[in-house]
Design a protein around this motif. Structure first.
Motif, PDB file in Angstrom:
ATOM      1  N   ILE A 129      -6.573  98.714  27.680  1.00 42.39           N
ATOM      2  CA  ILE A 129      -7.241  97.779  26.432  1.00 42.39           C
ATOM      3  C   ILE A 129      -6.278  97.338  25.776  1.00 42.39           C
ATOM      4  O   ILE A 129      -5.234  98.231  25.531  1.00 42.39           O
ATOM      5  CB  ILE A 129      -8.337  98.271  25.685  1.00 42.39           C
ATOM      6  CG1 ILE A 129      -8.026  99.659  25.187  1.00 42.39           C
ATOM      7  CG2 ILE A 129      -9.660  98.445  26.564  1.00 42.39           C
ATOM      8  CD1 ILE A 129      -8.898  99.859  23.931  1.00 42.39           C
ATOM      9  N   ARG A 130      -6.066  96.081  25.338  1.00 38.26           N
ATOM     10  CA  ARG A 130      -5.162  95.637  24.276  1.00 38.26           C
ATOM     11  C   ARG A 130      -5.799  95.375  23.074  1.00 38.26           C
ATOM     12  O   ARG A 130      -6.928  94.871  23.159  1.00 38.26           O
ATOM     13  CB  ARG A 130      -4.519  94.331  24.747  1.00 38.26           C
ATOM     14  CG  ARG A 130      -3.521  93.884  23.665  1.00 38.26           C
ATOM     15  CD  ARG A 130      -3.089  92.569  24.068  1.00 38.26           C
ATOM     16  NE  ARG A 130      -2.707  92.086  25.513  1.00 38.26           N
ATOM     17  CZ  ARG A 130      -1.950  92.330  26.386  1.00 38.26           C
ATOM     18  NH1 ARG A 130      -0.776  92.990  25.549  1.00 38.26           N
ATOM     19  NH2 ARG A 130      -1.648  92.034  27.392  1.00 38.26           N
ATOM     20  N   VAL A 131      -5.259  95.954  21.929  1.00 42.45           N
ATOM     21  CA  VAL A 131      -6.086  96.075  20.949  1.00 42.45           C
ATOM     22  C   VAL A 131      -5.541  95.181  19.769  1.00 42.45           C
ATOM     23  O   VAL A 131      -4.207  95.012  19.776  1.00 42.45           O
ATOM     24  CB  VAL A 131      -6.279  97.453  20.265  1.00 42.45           C
ATOM     25  CG1 VAL A 131      -6.662  97.396  18.679  1.00 42.45           C
ATOM     26  CG2 VAL A 131      -7.105  98.486  21.032  1.00 42.45           C
ATOM     27  N   ARG A 132      -6.227  94.292  19.098  1.00 38.05           N
ATOM     28  CA  ARG A 132      -5.644  93.264  18.226  1.00 38.05           C
ATOM     29  C   ARG A 132      -5.851  93.954  16.807  1.00 38.05           C
ATOM     30  O   ARG A 132      -7.205  94.248  16.467  1.00 38.05           O
ATOM     31  CB  ARG A 132      -6.178  92.045  18.155  1.00 38.05           C
ATOM     32  CG  ARG A 132      -5.686  91.115  16.780  1.00 38.05           C
ATOM     33  CD  ARG A 132      -6.134  89.779  17.219  1.00 38.05           C
ATOM     34  NE  ARG A 132      -5.769  88.985  18.367  1.00 38.05           N
ATOM     35  CZ  ARG A 132      -4.258  88.754  18.593  1.00 38.05           C
ATOM     36  NH1 ARG A 132      -3.439  88.428  17.526  1.00 38.05           N
ATOM     37  NH2 ARG A 132      -4.066  88.001  19.809  1.00 38.05           N
ATOM     38  N   TRP A 133      -4.855  94.386  16.162  1.00 39.26           N
ATOM     39  CA  TRP A 133      -5.231  95.284  14.899  1.00 39.26           C
ATOM     40  C   TRP A 133      -5.175  94.422  13.787  1.00 39.26           C
ATOM     41  O   TRP A 133      -4.633  93.246  13.554  1.00 39.26           O
ATOM     42  CB  TRP A 133      -4.231  96.270  14.611  1.00 39.26           C
ATOM     43  CG  TRP A 133      -3.995  97.282  15.702  1.00 39.26           C
ATOM     44  CD1 TRP A 133      -3.228  97.358  16.890  1.00 39.26           C
ATOM     45  CD2 TRP A 133      -5.092  98.721  15.411  1.00 39.26           C
ATOM     46  NE1 TRP A 133      -3.516  98.401  17.632  1.00 39.26           N
ATOM     47  CE2 TRP A 133      -4.688  98.917  16.935  1.00 39.26           C
ATOM     48  CE3 TRP A 133      -5.789  99.066  14.875  1.00 39.26           C
ATOM     49  CZ2 TRP A 133      -5.261 100.443  17.586  1.00 39.26           C
ATOM     50  CZ3 TRP A 133      -6.445 100.301  15.330  1.00 39.26           C
ATOM     51  CH2 TRP A 133      -6.284 100.888  16.470  1.00 39.26           C
ATOM     52  N   SER A 134      -5.768  94.893  12.496  1.00 43.59           N
ATOM     53  CA  SER A 134      -5.678  93.947  11.144  1.00 43.59           C
ATOM     54  C   SER A 134      -4.504  93.862  10.477  1.00 43.59           C
ATOM     55  O   SER A 134      -4.119  92.938   9.880  1.00 43.59           O
ATOM     56  CB  SER A 134      -6.739  94.606  10.246  1.00 43.59           C
ATOM     57  OG  SER A 134      -6.501  95.879  10.033  1.00 43.59           O
ATOM     58  N   ASP A 135      -3.261  94.601  11.289  1.00 42.45           N
ATOM     59  CA  ASP A 135      -1.913  94.677  10.556  1.00 42.45           C
ATOM     60  C   ASP A 135      -1.483  93.415  11.313  1.00 42.45           C
ATOM     61  O   ASP A 135       0.016  93.237  10.984  1.00 42.45           O
ATOM     62  CB  ASP A 135      -1.289  95.861  10.540  1.00 42.45           C
ATOM     63  CG  ASP A 135      -1.034  96.349  11.857  1.00 42.45           C
ATOM     64  OD1 ASP A 135      -1.346  95.966  12.864  1.00 42.45           O
ATOM     65  OD2 ASP A 135      -0.376  97.496  11.790  1.00 42.45           O
ATOM     66  N   GLY A 136      -1.966  92.882  12.353  1.00 43.90           N
ATOM     67  CA  GLY A 136      -1.320  91.704  13.010  1.00 43.90           C
ATOM     68  C   GLY A 136      -0.724  92.203  14.423  1.00 43.90           C
ATOM     69  O   GLY A 136      -0.341  91.525  15.067  1.00 43.90           O
ATOM     70  N   HIS A 137      -0.593  93.518  14.459  1.00 39.37           N
ATOM     71  CA  HIS A 137      -0.064  94.119  15.879  1.00 39.37           C
ATOM     72  C   HIS A 137      -0.971  93.964  16.901  1.00 39.37           C
ATOM     73  O   HIS A 137      -2.122  94.293  16.974  1.00 39.37           O
ATOM     74  CB  HIS A 137       0.208  95.573  15.512  1.00 39.37           C
ATOM     75  CG  HIS A 137       1.073  96.036  16.780  1.00 39.37           C
ATOM     76  ND1 HIS A 137       2.412  95.823  16.955  1.00 39.37           N
ATOM     77  CD2 HIS A 137       0.611  96.922  17.718  1.00 39.37           C
ATOM     78  CE1 HIS A 137       2.783  96.514  17.974  1.00 39.37           C
ATOM     79  NE2 HIS A 137       1.735  97.406  18.428  1.00 39.37           N
TER      80      HIS A 137
END
Length: 100
Positions: free
Chosen positions: A74-82
């Protein structure tokens, strides 16, 4: 062969990622999981030295979205923009087992 999870849920209010496999279940702390990213922005590709200081990850980090990458990660889009790191099923199983 690494088992494919049967369930993935971002439990942002609890600060967890729930991963269930046929034989096991694990809840990953989001801050700790973000700190384990192994992409080239977080770990030096040549030396393996960690670039990202896990202590710099916000305690209240959230998962904004997740997408499957093939049948292995999985690719995660984090709330820190990463969003450049992948978490393979094998890597998640290693982290769940305490293998760093």
């Amino acid at each position: 062969m690494t088992d494919v999870p049967t369930n993935l849920q971002a439990l942002n209010e609890q600060g967890l990622l729930l991963v269930e496999w046929a034989e096991a279940r694990h809840e990953f702390n989001l801050q700790a999981l973000r700190g384990q990213c192994q992409c080239a922005q977080c770990v030096n590709e040549w030396t393996g030295e960690r670039i990202l200081d896990p202590a710099s990850v916000p305690q209240d980090i959230k998962i904004e979205s997740m997408e499957l990458v093939g049948s292995y990660a999985i690719r995660v889009r984090w709330s820190d923009g990463h969003n450049s790191g992948l978490f393979t099923w094998k890597r998640l199983q290693e982290l769940a087992a305490g293998i760093d």
